[in-house]
Design an enzyme around this catalytic site. Structure first.
Site, mmCIF file in Angstrom:
data_model
loop_
_atom_site.group_PDB
_atom_site.id
_atom_site.type_symbol
_atom_site.label_atom_id
_atom_site.label_comp_id
_atom_site.label_asym_id
_atom_site.label_seq_id
_atom_site.Cartn_x
_atom_site.Cartn_y
_atom_site.Cartn_z
ATOM 1 C CE LYS A 171 -47.425 -5.464 40.811
ATOM 2 N NZ LYS A 171 -46.101 -4.905 40.993
ATOM 3 N N GLY A 203 -44.325 3.960 35.344
ATOM 4 C CA GLY A 203 -43.428 3.021 35.323
ATOM 5 C C GLY A 203 -42.746 3.053 33.976
ATOM 6 C CB SER A 204 -40.741 0.694 32.265
ATOM 7 O OG SER A 204 -41.422 -0.353 31.780
ATOM 8 C CB THR A 205 -41.365 3.600 27.729
ATOM 9 O OG1 THR A 205 -41.332 4.998 28.389
ATOM 10 C CG2 THR A 205 -41.991 3.987 26.537
ATOM 11 C CD GLU A 221 -44.219 10.256 35.113
ATOM 12 O OE1 GLU A 221 -42.725 9.906 34.555
ATOM 13 O OE2 GLU A 221 -44.121 10.152 36.351
ATOM 14 C CB CYS A 269 -39.443 9.706 35.876
ATOM 15 S SG CYS A 269 -40.629 10.615 36.775
ATOM 16 C CD GLU A 281 -36.152 6.124 32.356
ATOM 17 O OE1 GLU A 281 -36.800 6.889 33.023
ATOM 18 O OE2 GLU A 281 -36.888 4.917 31.928
#
Length: 541
Positions: free
Chosen positions: A208, A261-263, A289, A323, A421
């Site tokens: 994806k 991607g995002s946390t 990650e 990142c 972030e």
């Protein structure tokens, strides 16, 4: 190819060079077309008719692709195709699988290099250098080194002992089922590595891609297919991340998640996987990650010119959309007094604009959502008494999503832009009293939930060692007298802990280990013929 790969050399794209001419020609070619991008399911192109467009971030009026989005039927078919393809993919054997991905590396190092680099420059608004080190060199390295690591598993993990009459061995099996790879926009190399790393060891999967990198990611999917990737091994699905996750987790053969991607998104996915466990065949592997709030800590005895270069490059290359980008800095008063004018002067020389203009150091951020988020941090800093914008602070989205390289100086080490972030060209600096180095190390460790990258600048080995120990768990990749970006495959395997991910180190063997499920095999050569044991014999007395 040698038994141990070497890192792919970086092309310079200097004026008059052949690679510069070739890349500029390919950029012109891609600017003149609108690529129609289908889903790829079981090796077939699927045009769903439900479409979206892909634009160039630094020229958002220019469309470069029309993308067919997957619906539920396509997503279910892709999961089924991956499961169906796994037996033949395993039977091909490690060497057969490695041959395909090493061919991918060779194609990318050759005729496909300019096509992939140009697609990344236009789709993700990267300079020629940023595209070269990402979509060419790093991905070539991923494919070559991952094959090397996988070969080592078969030799290194065999049992040390086989007593007389027994032959012990370990089969390096893949996970049973398919791996869902959800990939980011900012690195083409990561986007292709996430589905292909599990594939090398025998997994099959569903890819994806990010909605902001469909174009470049599709080009990489085409490259893998040209290299001989069999149908169904990797299925390419532009579409809704929430919907594909729902469908994947409803499938008993879901075996793992490979995510960047995002946390917040990763934490939500982990929770959903936990709820799905009763319906799954296996406990899935979860590798991710996620975010970062990457730091630079300077000691009063640091190399000041080196610090200027590290802050400029670390914070503003690729518009801070890494990142690992330097996003917070702790600088002693004496050093800041000495470098601030030179730092802001150098930043004022940065040119920003179209990626096709090779004199530009920066281009645009990825989309309007990102532009609004980053500019919001700048606007709020302007309003705060504890913050002062000493460089940049302007932005304009009329043609492209451009934000100036910005430095915020704050008197509050816990201010918003110091701990959250931002993922853009914004560096926040906390200036501390020279004698407070020990306190600042503790502040740095505790300020942010992330622990991805960071660096220490000092000329004293004692101070370096102190930072090394205090900040042990503050960064998964730690740099000494360098910017906290630019990890190289096989040299600095990449990943962080805390809220930055599972720290499974892409670019090293540890990541690949997560995608295998070994089988221990005992072959008895001297088959027992008597069921009794010696302790059962009667005493002679």
């Amino acid at each position: 190819m040698s038994s141990h790969p070497t890192n792919e050399p970086i092309l310079g794209y200097a004026p008059g060079s052949e690679e510069r001419r070739a890349l500029q020609a390919e950029l012109d070619r891609q600017m003149a077309e609108v690529l129609e991008i289908p889903c790829i399911i079981n090796g077939e192109s699927v045009f769903t008719g439900t479409t979206t467009t892909q634009v160039i971030p630094h020229n958002h009026g220019h469309i470069i692709a029309k993308v067919h989005l997957a619906g539920r039927d396509e997503m279910e078919a892709a999961c089924a195709a991956a499961v169906s393809a796994q037996k033949d993919w395993i039977d091909l054997g490690l060497e057969g699988r490695c041959a395909i991905f090493e061919r991918c590396a060779d194609l990318l190092a050759g005729d496909w290099r300019m096509r992939v680099n140009a697609a990344t420059m236009l789709n993700q608004s990267k300079t020629a250098f940023q595209a070269e080190i990402d979509s060419a060199c790093e991905l070539i390295d991923f494919w070559r080194f991952n094959c090397h690591y996988a070969r080592g598993f078969h030799a290194d993990f065999q049992p040390l002992v086989s007593p007389p009459g027994v032959q012990n061995s370990t089969e390096i099996r893949p996970l049973e089922g398919f791996v869902l790879s959800i990939t980011p926009f900012n690195f083409s190399s990561i986007a292709a590595n996430l589905p292909s790393a599990p594939a090398i060891v025998g997994c099959t999967g569903v890819w994806k891609p990010s909605r902001n990198s469909y174009h470049s990611n599709y080009v990489l999917m085409q490259l893998m297919m040209e290299a001989g990737l069999p149908a169904g091994v990797i299925n390419f699905l532009p579409g809704s991340g929430a919907e594909i996750t729902e469908i994947a987790l409803a499938n008993p053969d879901f075996a793992g998640l490979h995510f960047t991607g995002s946390t917040a998104t990763f934490q939500g996915l982990w929770q959903e996987i936990g709820l799905a466990l009763p319906n799954l065949k296996s406990y899935p592997r979860i590798v991710g990650e996620t975010g970062g709030k990457d730091f630079v800590v300077a000691h009063p005895d640091c190399d000041r010119q080196g610090l200027i270069v590290a802050l400029l490059r670390g914070a503003f290359e690729y518009q801070g959309q890494k990142c690992s980008a330097a996003s917070r800095a702790y600088i002693p008063q004496s050093v800041w007094d000495a470098i601030s004018e030179d730092l802001t002067s150098e930043i004022s020389k940065i040119k920003m604009g179209d990626a096709r203009d090779f004199t530009n150091f920066m281009t645009a951020v990825i989309d309007k959502r990102s532009f609004d988020k980053i500019s919001g941090y700048i606007d709020r800093a302007v309003e705060r008494e504890s913050c002062e914008i000493v460089c940049g602070g302007n932005y304009d989205s009329s043609i492209g999503y451009f934000i100036e390289p910005t430095i915020i100086v704050t008197s509050d080490p816990n201010s918003e832009s110091m701990i959250e972030e931002i993922f853009g060209p914004v560096l926040t600096v906390y200036v501390y009293d020279d004698e407070d180095f020990d306190d600042v190390l503790k502040i740095c460790d505790e300020a942010s939930p992330y622990a991805l990258t960071g660096s220490i600048f000092s000329s004293s080995e004692d101070n370096i060692q102190k930072a090394y120990e205090v900040l042990r768990f503050t960064a998964g990749n730690f740099y000494i007298n360098d910017k906290p970006t630019g990890a190289v495959v096989a040299q600095q395997p990449f990943g962080g802990a805390r809220a930055s991910g599972t720290n499974d180190k892409a670019g090293g063997p540890l990541n690949l280990l997560r995608w295998i499920s070994p089988r221990s095999v005992k072959r008895t050569l001297e088959i027992p013929q008597d069921w009794t044991y010696s302790f059962m014999l009667p005493d002679e007395n």
